[in-house]
Motif scaffolding. Structure first.
Motif, mmCIF file in Angstrom:
data_model
loop_
_atom_site.group_PDB
_atom_site.id
_atom_site.type_symbol
_atom_site.label_atom_id
_atom_site.label_comp_id
_atom_site.label_asym_id
_atom_site.label_seq_id
_atom_site.Cartn_x
_atom_site.Cartn_y
_atom_site.Cartn_z
ATOM 1 N N GLU A 9 115.461 75.911 8.160
ATOM 2 C CA GLU A 9 115.873 76.547 9.406
ATOM 3 C C GLU A 9 115.516 78.034 9.413
ATOM 4 O OE1 GLU A 9 120.007 75.861 9.880
ATOM 5 O OE2 GLU A 9 119.803 73.674 10.063
ATOM 6 N N ARG A 10 115.781 78.696 8.310
ATOM 7 C CA ARG A 10 115.538 80.147 8.285
ATOM 8 C C ARG A 10 114.050 80.471 8.286
ATOM 9 N NH1 ARG A 10 119.590 83.369 4.407
ATOM 10 N NH2 ARG A 10 118.297 85.050 5.266
ATOM 11 N N ARG A 11 113.270 79.680 7.590
ATOM 12 C CA ARG A 11 111.824 79.929 7.595
ATOM 13 C C ARG A 11 111.240 79.677 8.986
ATOM 14 N NH1 ARG A 11 109.456 80.573 2.379
ATOM 15 N NH2 ARG A 11 107.427 80.321 3.391
ATOM 16 N N ILE A 12 111.689 78.621 9.639
ATOM 17 C CA ILE A 12 111.204 78.329 10.991
ATOM 18 C C ILE A 12 111.558 79.474 11.941
ATOM 19 C CG2 ILE A 12 111.555 76.830 12.989
ATOM 20 C CD1 ILE A 12 111.683 74.472 10.999
ATOM 21 N N ALA A 13 112.750 80.042 11.785
ATOM 22 C CA ALA A 13 113.146 81.163 12.649
ATOM 23 C C ALA A 13 112.240 82.367 12.431
ATOM 24 C CB ALA A 13 114.605 81.538 12.379
ATOM 25 N N ILE A 14 111.881 82.645 11.185
ATOM 26 C CA ILE A 14 110.972 83.759 10.895
ATOM 27 C C ILE A 14 109.592 83.480 11.485
ATOM 28 C CG2 ILE A 14 109.803 85.003 9.034
ATOM 29 C CD1 ILE A 14 112.359 84.410 7.313
ATOM 30 N N TRP A 15 109.117 82.257 11.307
ATOM 31 C CA TRP A 15 107.815 81.861 11.840
ATOM 32 C C TRP A 15 107.784 82.025 13.361
ATOM 33 C CZ3 TRP A 15 105.177 78.733 15.127
ATOM 34 C CH2 TRP A 15 103.870 78.370 14.809
ATOM 35 N N ASN B 97 106.788 72.961 8.592
ATOM 36 C CA ASN B 97 107.901 73.514 7.818
ATOM 37 C C ASN B 97 107.853 75.034 7.670
ATOM 38 O OD1 ASN B 97 105.749 73.872 6.101
ATOM 39 N ND2 ASN B 97 106.646 72.801 4.361
ATOM 40 N N ALA B 98 106.986 75.684 8.419
ATOM 41 C CA ALA B 98 106.883 77.151 8.370
ATOM 42 C C ALA B 98 106.596 77.639 6.956
ATOM 43 C CB ALA B 98 108.144 77.798 8.924
ATOM 44 N N HIS B 99 105.671 76.985 6.294
ATOM 45 C CA HIS B 99 105.348 77.413 4.932
ATOM 46 C C HIS B 99 104.705 78.790 4.921
ATOM 47 C CE1 HIS B 99 103.962 77.733 0.893
ATOM 48 N NE2 HIS B 99 102.706 77.714 1.262
ATOM 49 N N LEU B 100 103.799 79.037 5.833
ATOM 50 C CA LEU B 100 103.171 80.358 5.886
ATOM 51 C C LEU B 100 102.826 80.688 7.327
ATOM 52 C CD1 LEU B 100 99.798 80.050 6.280
ATOM 53 C CD2 LEU B 100 99.993 79.217 3.952
ATOM 54 N N TYR B 101 102.667 81.987 7.579
ATOM 55 C CA TYR B 101 102.210 82.440 8.896
ATOM 56 C C TYR B 101 100.942 83.247 8.694
ATOM 57 C CZ TYR B 101 102.214 83.520 13.802
ATOM 58 O OH TYR B 101 101.863 83.560 15.119
ATOM 59 N N VAL C 274 94.230 86.051 7.645
ATOM 60 C CA VAL C 274 95.144 86.967 6.958
ATOM 61 C C VAL C 274 96.542 86.344 6.974
ATOM 62 C CG1 VAL C 274 96.223 89.242 6.932
ATOM 63 C CG2 VAL C 274 93.824 89.005 7.626
ATOM 64 N N ARG C 275 97.155 86.269 5.797
ATOM 65 C CA ARG C 275 98.525 85.750 5.687
ATOM 66 C C ARG C 275 99.508 86.909 5.720
ATOM 67 N NH1 ARG C 275 98.688 82.069 0.461
ATOM 68 N NH2 ARG C 275 100.735 81.561 1.305
ATOM 69 N N LEU C 276 100.514 86.784 6.566
ATOM 70 C CA LEU C 276 101.544 87.806 6.688
ATOM 71 C C LEU C 276 102.727 87.481 5.778
ATOM 72 C CD1 LEU C 276 101.532 88.336 10.567
ATOM 73 C CD2 LEU C 276 100.240 89.584 8.811
ATOM 74 N N PRO C 277 103.553 88.481 5.438
ATOM 75 C CA PRO C 277 104.730 88.203 4.606
ATOM 76 C C PRO C 277 105.576 87.090 5.207
ATOM 77 C CG PRO C 277 104.413 90.561 4.819
ATOM 78 C CD PRO C 277 103.421 89.913 5.758
ATOM 79 N N MET C 278 106.069 86.208 4.325
ATOM 80 C CA MET C 278 106.834 85.049 4.805
ATOM 81 C C MET C 278 107.817 84.631 3.721
ATOM 82 S SD MET C 278 107.023 82.988 7.446
ATOM 83 C CE MET C 278 108.113 81.593 7.706
ATOM 84 N N TRP C 279 109.052 85.108 3.857
ATOM 85 C CA TRP C 279 110.086 84.749 2.871
ATOM 86 C C TRP C 279 111.467 84.970 3.468
ATOM 87 C CZ3 TRP C 279 112.379 89.554 1.894
ATOM 88 C CH2 TRP C 279 111.552 90.677 2.021
#
Length: 410
Positions: A290-296, A324-328, A386-391
């Motif tokens: 849930e939290r990763r999806i919200a960040i994504w 699953n919002a693994h990376l953005y 380019v991958r942006l910070p995602m955590w």
């Protein structure tokens, strides 16, 4: 016994209790909004991991296949719906097991994307296989299902799909091709745990699938992985391969009087403390997702305007998929120099990175594999990504990242 181990454990638990509380509150303990650099990745801890590690030690089993390994395996079987889940010490190990189970022999060909991590290919090269690289789709950067059939020859034994960024490949088409040609399908789902395709979990569709629990993954044990088996005929041999080629699993279940060497294999088990740490993460998988999806989604909304202006491209999730919002990641226009873009973010304290060097153009890829057809998308997109910070915990700092990205174009 080293008596210093007891106070050390107590100090670590005391320290970690504060770390966990602040992690659950939304950010890492050492950061404050607007202060300090923003790393590309920061592992998230739930707060129960060290207690479970302590319990594993108390149970007097530190080697693999203890209580926590069983819990993690059963969670995967329930969550993914696979026939059997076997924890491994890495996704690389799971891929190597898959190559053995696929019975890859020297000269056999394995179709896969070039835009992937080296382990996807290396596991099959170790068996004498030849990776046959095909291009990726321009929207998802997944294996282009339209290019697969043309790459099949009489030596093709398997198709390995990679669910990039947690977006599942076009599996119905790929499974149909594989079925018509009698070819095994292996899902490299390292990035895709809890993603779905047409309501089917990633890892539940091919005959075999592999997962990663590396530090950079959504659910982590530092290092770790799993082999998921959907073909019941492969379960028994998989257990033998994982246990150094012995029938130890049957012996421990009381099915044979002694265990002995039965097949090729290696030591692919993780230690029980790794599984204990992983169990704490699995218990909180819903929260993590849930939290990763919200960040994504925050990134996706904030960068829509730049995409509309033609300044960048945002990632695409097809309607039949949930990710699953693994990376953005963002794709820069051809005229923007990526190294300069990343350097500009770095000057503002934002850690951003590129991703894979395409395997077909790498020294190992040229030596051990070949490619079929045009690799235009792979070549072009890999240079623009380019991958942006995602955590988890980024929430308090995410606006700084977004502002930094927008500033490059002003």
């Amino acid at each position: 016994m080293n008596t210093s181990a007891v106070p050390m454990t107590m100090d670590l638990n005391t320290h970690y209790a504060g770390h966990a509380a602040q992690s659950l509150a939304g950010r890492a303990p050492s950061s404050a909004p607007g202060v300090g650099p923003i790393p590309f990745n920061r592992p998230f801890m739930v707060g129960t991991e060290l207690e479970y590690v302590r319990q594993a030690h108390t149970n007097l089993q530190l080697a693999g296949d203890g209580r926590f390994t069983a819990r993690c395996s059963q969670w995967l079987e329930r969550t993914v719906g696979c026939q059997k889940a076997l924890l491994t010490h890495s996704c690389t190990a799971a891929l190597e097991m898959a190559a053995i189970l696929a019975d890859i022999k020297p000269g056999d060909e394995v179709i896969m994307p070039s835009f992937t991590f080296v382990s996807t290919a290396n596991a099959f090269v170790l068996r004498g296989g030849v990776p046959v690289f095909v291009d990726v789709r321009a929207d998802t950067l997944n294996l282009d299902e339209r290019q697969v059939e043309a790459a099949i020859t009489e030596r093709t034994r398997a198709i390995v799909v990679v669910h990039y960024a947690g977006v599942v490949c076009e599996m119905d088409t790929i499974m149909d091709i594989a079925s018509r040609h009698g070819i095994l399908v292996i899902e490299d789902a390292a990035q895709a745990l809890l993603s779905t395709y047409r309501n089917r979990p990633a890892g539940s569709i091919g005959s075999l699938a592999t997962l990663s629990f590396h530090e950079t993954k959504n659910i982590t044990s530092g290092e770790g992985g799993a082999l998921l088996i959907n073909d019941p005929a492969l379960v028994e041999r998989a257990q033998v391969i994982r246990e150094k080629g012995t029938n130890r699993t049957q012996f421990m279940a009381g099915n044979v009087a002694r265990y002995t060497w039965m097949d090729i294999g290696s030591s692919y088990l993780p230690g029980e403390m790794t599984a204990a740490f992983l169990w704490g993460q699995m218990e909180a998988a819903g929260l993590i997702n849930e939290r990763r999806i919200a960040i994504w989604e925050t990134y996706h909304r904030a960068l829509e305007g730049l995409e509309t202006q033609g300044r960048l491209q945002r990632p695409v999730t097809p309607p039949e998929c949930t990710a699953n919002a693994h990376l953005y990641f963002v794709l820069l226009p051809a005229g923007i120099e990526r190294a300069g873009f990343i350097a500009c973010l770095a000057r503002q304290g934002v850690g951003a990175v590129s991703h894979y060097v395409p395997l077909h153009s790498s020294p190992g890829g040229r030596q051990y594999g070949r490619f079929k057809g045009s690799m235009a998308n792979t070549d072009a997109l890999s240079e623009r990504l380019v991958r942006l910070p995602m955590w988890i915990g980024l929430e308090a700092e995410q606006q700084r990242v977004i502002t930094a990205v927008k500033s490059v174009f002003t």
